[in-house]
Design a protein around this motif. Structure first.
Motif, PDB file in Angstrom:
ATOM      1  N   TYR A 139       0.831  -1.204   0.000  1.00 52.20           N
ATOM      2  CA  TYR A 139       0.000   0.000   0.000  1.00 52.20           C
ATOM      3  C   TYR A 139       0.867   1.255   0.000  1.00 52.20           C
ATOM      4  O   TYR A 139       0.542   2.244  -0.654  1.00 52.20           O
ATOM      5  CB  TYR A 139      -0.927   0.026   1.232  1.00 52.20           C
ATOM      6  N   ARG A 140       1.972   1.198   0.748  1.00 55.16           N
ATOM      7  CA  ARG A 140       2.855   2.381   0.784  1.00 55.16           C
ATOM      8  C   ARG A 140       3.420   2.691  -0.596  1.00 55.16           C
ATOM      9  O   ARG A 140       3.474   3.837  -1.031  1.00 55.16           O
ATOM     10  CB  ARG A 140       4.009   2.150   1.769  1.00 55.16           C
ATOM     11  N   ARG A 141       3.821   1.626  -1.302  1.00 58.16           N
ATOM     12  CA  ARG A 141       4.362   1.852  -2.650  1.00 58.16           C
ATOM     13  C   ARG A 141       3.286   2.391  -3.568  1.00 58.16           C
ATOM     14  O   ARG A 141       3.532   3.224  -4.432  1.00 58.16           O
ATOM     15  CB  ARG A 141       4.893   0.537  -3.231  1.00 58.16           C
ATOM     16  N   LEU A 142       2.083   1.895  -3.339  1.00 54.16           N
ATOM     17  CA  LEU A 142       0.956   2.336  -4.149  1.00 54.16           C
ATOM     18  C   LEU A 142       0.730   3.827  -3.940  1.00 54.16           C
ATOM     19  O   LEU A 142       0.551   4.589  -4.894  1.00 54.16           O
ATOM     20  CB  LEU A 142      -0.270   1.552  -3.707  1.00 54.16           C
ATOM     21  N   LEU A 143       0.771   4.254  -2.685  1.00 49.84           N
ATOM     22  CA  LEU A 143       0.605   5.670  -2.369  1.00 49.84           C
ATOM     23  C   LEU A 143       1.697   6.487  -3.041  1.00 49.84           C
ATOM     24  O   LEU A 143       1.449   7.542  -3.622  1.00 49.84           O
ATOM     25  CB  LEU A 143       0.682   5.882  -0.857  1.00 49.84           C
TER      26      LEU A 143
END
Ligand code: ATP
Ligand code: MG
Length: 604
Positions: free
Chosen positions: A7-11
């Motif tokens: 999710y962090r990479r997605l953000l």
């Protein structure tokens, strides 16, 4: 990769579109108050038009008294409210839909570009191992999932949560007991989605893998269709494709079964909640704790309370497939290029062309060395001929020099600096390469030659083609230099393709020349012509030339012979060798005669 990192990479990936994303988010949030207004006209009609309750206190400051009394005015007001709410919410959906598409497509485009750039940075070895179709599938199919996660995933998820909270708040205000009954289903939904999440994710991974394999079959067959047809193996290839695709289909079915199984359980759970509310609510109305209008209001809010709950549970399910995809795309981004560039890499203008190998060993597989302990010292301008049996590692040696991959041990120096210390792009710029299998792109001949130097003029291109002895046949083509060569240059013969790549080498004008059997697919007459032009091309450049025919190598200063054991014999070629080679150059046995002599050396 654990989910939080994902999710962090997605953000992080969403950063460039964050302004649009926030605007979109605002528009989606607006849906909630609009949804809250939706049942209001009905309540007004029931309680204030049909019944005779006064207008709710909340509304009184907003609505002029003349609109609400007599009740016929109130009815018109309520009907007008239905239309007004509909208009605003339709306009909101229109803007949201357009903005959503724009943001999503932009994100996907950026992500794809990033993947494609990375794929080009990876070494050819990587793609040999994985197959080109794997990268293609990840870029084309998997990358698209990022939009579903960011736009269709995150936003509905958050807005659903907000709707949920506000609906809950409203119901609490109306009847606390009913609110408790209503949310009693939440823990059940939570447990259900957790159970299904892992199952759905792993199934999705398998589906992607199988679909990518099926695409691999298509790629392989399409790129070697001539061979498939020549052996009449179309049926076998079809069967291979259908077998793989069928496995994919079976997995998709299992996935659909799991997904819809979850949807069924979620639907039944919320239905149980609704039934309970109806039961308790009706008793409250009978006991007078709740008005009939309030019960209707609660029932209608309940539908809107459960719909975000269902949305969240279903989203959790449908997002697993996209999460699996994005995981695959990120995994591709995480592949390290086999030839990394150091942060403080040296720039390189034009090299002198001094090359040194220091105990270089290399193998595609560490257990099977192709080159063993190779040491060479080559002065600028030297012509190096390379011989050896097929598969002895001649092309590999040249690939190491151009740093398609790095030696397992030892080092290679150009102008006394380790190749690994140079900027990769600068280093590659030092070489003009005529590869063993000439590769052209599906554009015109002129553009194919220009590939070596994008700023070359048309006159430069014609000069290069003349030097490579290609001008004559190019002019004979229907459109001359503008003739498209079709995919991979299939419009031309093997020898013609080779001459186009030679023209590229002429145009590039690099200090080091690499010729991997530059005359392997031309006739003897053409070869003689090319050799003469090569003579001119090689002047003042360090040249590495691989050839099986000794005649091709007769003007070399240094002859390397690669043995099957991966070791290299170096021999300087004198004028008398050249004469000897001249005499035997017309026969295939030219190479043999030299190899023979070397084997005989110890005895003589
Ligand atoms: P030829 O005269 O046929 O062109 P060559 O001397 O150029 O042969 P190379 O292409 O350098 O031979 O190959 C040397 C060895 O390395 C061969 O045994 C080959 O099987 C192996 N090899 C080549 N490319 C790869 C690869 N991408 N992955 C694994 N092994 C490879
Ligand atoms: Mg080769």
């Amino acid at each position: 990769m654990n989910d939080w990192r994902l999710y962090r990479r997605l953000l992080h990936q969403m950063r460039p579109v964050r302004a649009r994303f926030v605007a979109l988010f605002g528009l989606e949030l607006l849906a909630t108050p609009l949804a809250l207004l939706l049942p209001l006209p009905l309540k007004l009609v029931v309680d204030n038009v049909i019944g005779s309750d006064p207008l709710p206190a909340l509304l009184q400051p907003w609505v002029p008294a003349a609109w609400t009394r007599p009740p016929s005015h109130m009815l018109i007001f309520a009907v007008g409210l239905v239309l007004a709410i509909a208009l605003v919410s339709q306009l909101r959906s229109l803007c949201a839909a357009l903005l959503r598409t724009w943001t999503a497509e932009r994100m996907v485009l950026d992500f794809r570009a990033q993947l494609f750039q990375h794929v080009q940075r990876l070494s050819p070895l990587h793609h040999d191992r994985r197959g080109a179709s794997d990268a293609a599938y990840r870029i084309e199919r998997d990358a698209a999932s990022i939009q579903y996660l960011a736009i269709d995933g995150v936003i509905p998820f958050v807005t659903a949560l907000i709707t949920l909270a506000s609906m809950f708040y409203v119901i609490v205000q109306l009847d606390r007991a009913l609110a408790l009954v209503a949310v009693a289903v939440a823990p059940a939904l939570f447990v259900l989605t957790r159970i299904y999440r892992t199952r759905l994710r792993s199934r999705s991974r398998e589906v992607k893998k199988l679909e990518s394999d099926a695409l691999g079959v298509v790629y392989e067959v399409m790129s070697s269709l001539r061979v498939v047809k020549a052996f009449g193996q179309e049926h076998r290839e079809l069967a291979r494709f259908v077998d793989t695709a069928r496995l994919g289909m079976r997995q998709r079915l299992r996935l659909a079964f799991a997904e819809n199984g979850l949807a069924l359980l979620v639907g039944m759970t919320t239905a149980a909640g609704t039934a309970a509310i109806l039961f308790v609510g009706a008793r409250h109305v009978v006991s007078g704790a709740l008005t009939l209008g309030e019960l209707l209001l609660v029932m209608s809010y309940l539908a809107q309370l459960y719909s975000p709950m269902r949305t969240i549970s279903r989203k959790v399910a449908s997002l697993q497939g996209h999460l699996a995809s994005v995981e695959r795309a990120f995994a591709l981004l995480d592949e390290h290029p086999d030839v990394p560039e150091r942060a403080d890499a040296l720039p390189l203008g034009r090299a002198r062309g001094a090359v040194r190998f220091e105990s270089v060993s290399f193998g595609y597989d560490a257990s099977e060395p192709v080159l063993r302990d190779v040491s060479l010292d080559i002065a600028p301008g030297t012509r190096v001929g390379i011989m050896g049996r097929t598969g002895s590692g001649k092309s590999t040696l040249l690939h190491l020099l151009t740093r398609f991959f790095d030696p397992l041990s030892g080092r290679i120096l150009l102008d006394d600096v380790d190749l690994r210390d140079y900027r990769v792009a600068d280093l590659r710029n030092q070489f003009a390469i005529v590869a063993q299998d000439p590769v052209l792109f599906s554009t015109s001949i002129a553009e194919n030659v220009r590939y070596a130097r994008p700023d070359a003029s048309d006159a430069d291109i014609v000069r290069a083609a003349q030097a490579a002895d290609a001008d004559r046949f190019v002019r004979a083509l229907p459109e001359g230099y503008a003739t498209p060569v079709r995919e991979r240059g299939m419009r031309l013969s093997g020898g013609e393709r080779q001459r186009i790549t030679l023209a590229r080498a002429f145009l590039k004008d690099a200090p080091i020349l690499i010729l991997d059997e530059p005359t392997s697919s031309v006739d003897v007459g053409t070869e003689a012509g090319i050799l003469k032009t090569l003579e001119r091309l090689m002047r003042g450049r360090t040249t590495f030339i691989v050839a099986h025919r000794l005649g091709t190598l007769r003007h070399c200063d240094l002859l390397l012979t690669l043995g099957d054991d991966g070791r290299v014999q170096v021999r300087e070629q004198t004028a008398s060798d050249t004469r000897h080679a001249d005499r035997s150059s017309d026969g295939e046995d030219g190479a043999l005669s030299l190899a023979g002599r070397e084997n005989d050396d110890p005895r003589s």
